[in-house]
Enzyme design. Structure first.
Site, short mmCIF file in Angstrom:
data_model
loop_
_atom_site.label_atom_id
_atom_site.label_comp_id
_atom_site.label_asym_id
_atom_site.label_seq_id
_atom_site.Cartn_x
_atom_site.Cartn_y
_atom_site.Cartn_z
N ILE A 210 0.84 -1.48 0.03
CA ILE A 210 -0.33 -0.01 -0.08
C ILE A 210 0.94 1.53 0.19
O ILE A 210 0.64 2.54 -0.49
CB ILE A 210 -0.68 0.04 0.76
N CYS B 215 2.06 1.00 8.34
CA CYS B 215 3.37 -0.48 8.05
C CYS B 215 2.10 -0.95 8.89
O CYS B 215 1.40 -0.49 9.55
CB CYS B 215 4.71 0.26 9.01
N PRO B 216 3.02 -2.27 8.82
CA PRO B 216 1.30 -3.56 10.13
C PRO B 216 1.43 -2.44 11.81
O PRO B 216 2.84 -1.97 12.25
CB PRO B 216 2.27 -4.40 10.15
N ARG C 269 -3.84 1.33 10.17
CA ARG C 269 -4.20 0.82 11.62
C ARG C 269 -4.17 2.11 13.40
O ARG C 269 -3.84 2.25 13.25
CB ARG C 269 -3.78 -0.82 12.92
N ASP D 156 -8.64 6.92 9.10
CA ASP D 156 -9.73 5.75 8.08
C ASP D 156 -10.08 4.89 9.21
O ASP D 156 -11.08 4.15 9.59
CB ASP D 156 -9.28 5.22 7.04
N GLU E 92 -11.63 1.93 17.38
CA GLU E 92 -12.66 1.78 17.21
C GLU E 92 -13.61 0.79 17.32
O GLU E 92 -14.33 0.17 16.94
CB GLU E 92 -12.13 2.33 15.81
N HIS F 229 -13.14 3.47 8.90
CA HIS F 229 -12.52 2.04 8.62
C HIS F 229 -13.22 1.67 7.20
O HIS F 229 -13.69 0.43 6.98
CB HIS F 229 -12.59 1.11 9.25
#
Ligand code: NAI
Length: 331
Positions: free
Chosen positions: A155, A206-207, A235, A259, A264, A296
């Site tokens: 991404i 990044c994750p 995230r 997002d 959340e 999201h």
């Protein structure tokens, strides 16, 4: 194979029903999130299909194992909500969809950036009310500014390409930099602190892992320019939202378009418009003119939904046939 679906939305059912015409699985769709209270719904199923805010901790996984569930298919890329080690010990396989449409996510990030810098939410609210005044809507050219890409995976690379198209200079940080890609695409890798210092737009890709949790916290934000903006389509917990709110209130940062949000799980994918939101940080962030929040939805394109459904059911078929589980997540 019997599959129990959790956190089902209408668009999941539509895309999976179409994809399932090729597979013929018995799918039961539950709207509820998967957690300790709802796990019992999976009794009698062979597989569970879950999403980003389902809670697959060791306790929930142990319950699933005791019901005979053998595989959990995450219909998303991230798996930070799954205790993969516990699943492995319990003999439950975990699969995910690593790349259903990186374009969907990066393009949403670009949409958020443009909406924020050109104040589109305020502009649209005005014109809807037949107010065509422009005062207060002054934006900023992206051309010539510097974008900092944190995480140059699938991404992040697409986001870099899109922002390059706007004429931005691209700098990047990644724990595992790909120097050939950077060279071919005119991207300069820098140290993380330099990324924060030099960028006008910080875009997170990044994750979420223990080492990236709150990677954008008080210290990082203090290094950033006062008019820099932060885009987060990765995230929520990559950002310390209290530190972000503090900096926004003090004018230490130019704005944020996100997002994803670290709290959340309680709110996103649900209608809270007639209820009291108790998360004061979320409510305060929402009230600021230089913050945009979407719930999201970066993944939500027709292309991505089709790819998610095809890949998820494909993984379950591979599991059933004892074939290679190419999308398996291991501890
Ligand atoms: P990817 O695995 O292709 O790329 C992640 C990149 O982050 C890799 O280059 C990796 O080396 C890098 N990285 C790992 N640890 C790092 C660290 N400590 N510091 C800096 N970089 C680090 O993943 P992809 O597909 O690009 O997705 C990125 C994230 O976007 C996912 O982990 C997921 O959480 C999120 N996502 C959000 C969606 C949404 O709807 N908002 C949809 C899909 C993904």
């Amino acid at each position: 194979m019997r599959i129990a679906f959790f956190s089902t939305e209408s668009y999941d059912k539509e895309s999976f029903d179409v994809a399932n015409t090729e597979f013929g699985y018995e799918i039961e769709y539950f709207e509820s999130r998967l957690n300790g209270r709802t796990a019992a719904k999976a009794r009698g199923f062979d597989a569970v299909c879950a999403f980003v805010n389902d809670k697959l901790d060791a306790k929930v996984l142990a319950k699933l194992a005791s019901y005979g569930v053998k595989i959990v298919a995450m219909r998303c890329a991230g798996f930070d909500n799954v205790d993969v080690g516990a699943a492995q010990e319990l003999g439950i396989k975990i699969v995910r969809v690593p790349a259903y449409s990186p374009y969907a996510v990066a393009e949403h990030g670009a949409a958020l950036l443009l909406a924020l810098t050109r104040k589109l939410p305020q502009a649209c609210a005005r014109t809807k009310a037949m107010n065509f005044e422009l005062g207060g809507l002054t934006g900023r050219d992206l051309h010539g500014l510097t974008a900092g890409i944190l995480g140059t995976g699938k991404i992040g690379r697409i986001m870099a390409g899109i922002l390059r198209g706007f004429g931005m200079n691209i700098i990047a940080y990644d724990a595992f930099p790909d120097k050939d890609w950077a060279k071919e695409n005119g991207v300069k890798y820098v140290e993380l602190e330099d990324l924060y210092r030099e960028c006008d737009v910080l875009s997170l890709h990044c994750p979420l892992m223990p080492e990236t949790r709150h990677i954008v916290g008080h210290a990082a934000i203090q290094m950033m320019k006062n008019d820099a903006v932060i885009i987060n389509v990765a995230r929520g917990a990559l950002i310390d939202s209290r530190a972000l709110l503090y900096a926004l209130r003090k004018g230490q940062i130019g704005g944020a378009a996100i997002d994803v949000y670290e709290g959340e799980g309680e709110y996103f994918f649900n209608d809270w418009s007639t209820k009291v939101v108790e998360d004061d940080v979320l409510a305060r962030l929402m009230s600021l003119p230089n913050v945009i929040i979407t719930g999201h939805q970066a993944f939500l394109t027709k292309n991505a939904l089709k790819n998610i459904a095809d890949a998820t059911l494909g993984s379950l078929r591979a599991f059933e046939e004892g074939a290679d589980l190419v999308n398996e997540v291991k501890a």
